[in-house]
Enzyme design. Sequence first.
Site, mmCIF file in Angstrom:
data_model
loop_
_atom_site.group_PDB
_atom_site.id
_atom_site.type_symbol
_atom_site.label_atom_id
_atom_site.label_comp_id
_atom_site.label_asym_id
_atom_site.label_seq_id
_atom_site.Cartn_x
_atom_site.Cartn_y
_atom_site.Cartn_z
ATOM 1 N N GLU A 67 -42.991 -26.987 39.813
ATOM 2 C CA GLU A 67 -44.001 -26.721 38.781
ATOM 3 C C GLU A 67 -43.948 -25.291 38.257
ATOM 4 O OE1 GLU A 67 -44.575 -27.983 41.806
ATOM 5 O OE2 GLU A 67 -44.932 -30.088 41.327
ATOM 6 N N PHE A 82 -51.258 -29.474 41.041
ATOM 7 C CA PHE A 82 -49.990 -28.737 41.060
ATOM 8 C C PHE A 82 -49.854 -27.846 39.817
ATOM 9 C CE2 PHE A 82 -49.000 -33.059 42.921
ATOM 10 C CZ PHE A 82 -49.324 -32.676 44.208
ATOM 11 N N SER A 84 -46.701 -41.287 35.688
ATOM 12 C CA SER A 84 -48.124 -41.170 35.988
ATOM 13 C C SER A 84 -48.882 -40.387 34.920
ATOM 14 C CB SER A 84 -48.321 -40.480 37.336
ATOM 15 O OG SER A 84 -47.716 -41.219 38.356
#
Lengths: 314, 272
Positions: free
Chosen positions: A55, A80, A34
Amino acid sequence: MKKIATRDAYGKALVELGRENPDVVVLDADLAKSTKTIEFAKHFPERFFDMGIAEQNMIGTAAGLAAAGKIPFCSTFAIFATGRAFEIIRNSVAYSRLNVKIAASHAGITVGEDGGSHQSVEDIALMRSLPNMTVLVPADAVETRAAVRAAAQIQGPVYIRLGRPGVPVLHGDDFHFEPGRAVVMREGDDATIIATGIMVATALEAAGLLEQEGIGVRVVNMHTIKPLDEEAVIAAARETGVIVTAEEHSVIGGLGGAVAEAVCACHPVPVYRVGLPDVFGESGKPGELLEKYGLTAAHLAARVREAVTKKGRR
Amino acid sequence: MDGEKIKRLEEKARKIRRHIIRMTGAAGSGHPGGSLSSADIVTALYFEVMRIDPQNPRWPDRDRFVLSKGHAAPVLYAALAERGFFSVEDLLTLRRLGSPLQGHPDMKKLPGVEMSTGSLGQGLACANGMALAARLDGRDYRVYVLLGDGEIQEGMVWEAAMAAAHYRLDNVTAFLDHNGLQIDGPVARVMSVEPVAEKWRAFGWDVQVIDGHSMEEILQAVEKARAVRGKPQMIVAETVKGKGVSFMENMVEWHGVAPKPDEVERALAELA
């Protein structure tokens, strides 16, 4: 007009950078397809690290890589990257001015159908509040490539805000990008729209609509939110008397906030902020959401028209 | 093992403990408990184990030490000063305005500090990043990390633990300062982290459990850890918070309180 998503331009720019600079490494948090870091991963598998859905650890690892001389680019969705990992960015990266680049995609409401949980409308505010951080919000594919290359040159943390949908290509290949130096996209004397990211194209469209009514609008492309080009902001205030900001972000703390802060101190004129009005987004098609939250050329033109009218009455 | 070497290191650890008492006493604040509990580990690393050059603190091939439990800054500062990274006199500026000896380590202000820490849970990820860089650059330096046992309540520690094993970072050696106490009380009562050895093993690490105050055991454990291939190594060091000062030992009250002048004198007498 040709449309390219800034995340697609990012993927290409990373590969180019990877070829030129062996110190460039890329980290992702299970969203490489993505964010388009997959392109870099294909070309340079040994310099690509998928950190999984973690993350905080991605940013911390990047801090260590930077401390050892690497130039890490970290990517995931903006919500995130800046939300989940905020305090790691603050303490492990920005506090020590480590050379970590955070290039976050899927910023703003044009994430679309995934809904409000995934639509970051506060990331600019978060990143802008950190000392040592540079904040870049490219408007199109050309600017994205330039921003990525500029980020690699900057010694210190850089946040690059990228989007999901295709956006018009505004610049030619001869475009010169200088971080911290706004670009006047068109001239006008009656009002200024200061826009960032995907709203630059919308602002140009709005200015076109207003021109037909005899309202001359200056459009300033503020691709760098920090350090803010205060000179361009003050010039707009002085020369056009009213400013409308446009961003795919909350009206709190982002471009509108930064511009208002600069104007208040140096040359007070009315500043109207167009953006998400202190609400979260929701599911829908990107176009539908932009319409609902007033981030279209027609809405923006209406706000400028109103601003110019009020200015006349002062 | 070489008895002379052990004796020398034990004497150095005592000296570092004296610095910790003087520094926190002079500052009027700071964290003596967890500094004292990790003093033997840090001494072993800086005076025997690590490949470092105080004259060249940015030497690319140096071993790195990341103090993930950054509140134990006094033990790190004392070791760095004793090792020659800066003057021992500077230790008494701890926590003062303008001093490079910040309340928690700041890599931009003090030579020898490899990573700015203090916000718990972040150091291991940073160490992993350094270890990955070593691999990319074909360098053989090692990265040592010190974690607190309260600290491993932070979820990010386990993200990093997973990643170190996934990427087979055998150039990472971590110590857990297992002193059993955190600010609000015994770790077991606040939020149990047990069984620690099993947890790290389950995360794919090589694990040893040692007496964290035995110089001999520390050195032997490091030796064994260095020989491990394909896995990061965790050395769970059983320690005593406040170790070396009778009235501080195992007292949670000494986590983040500095000794008063008379307490400094009593502590120094015990550490003479």
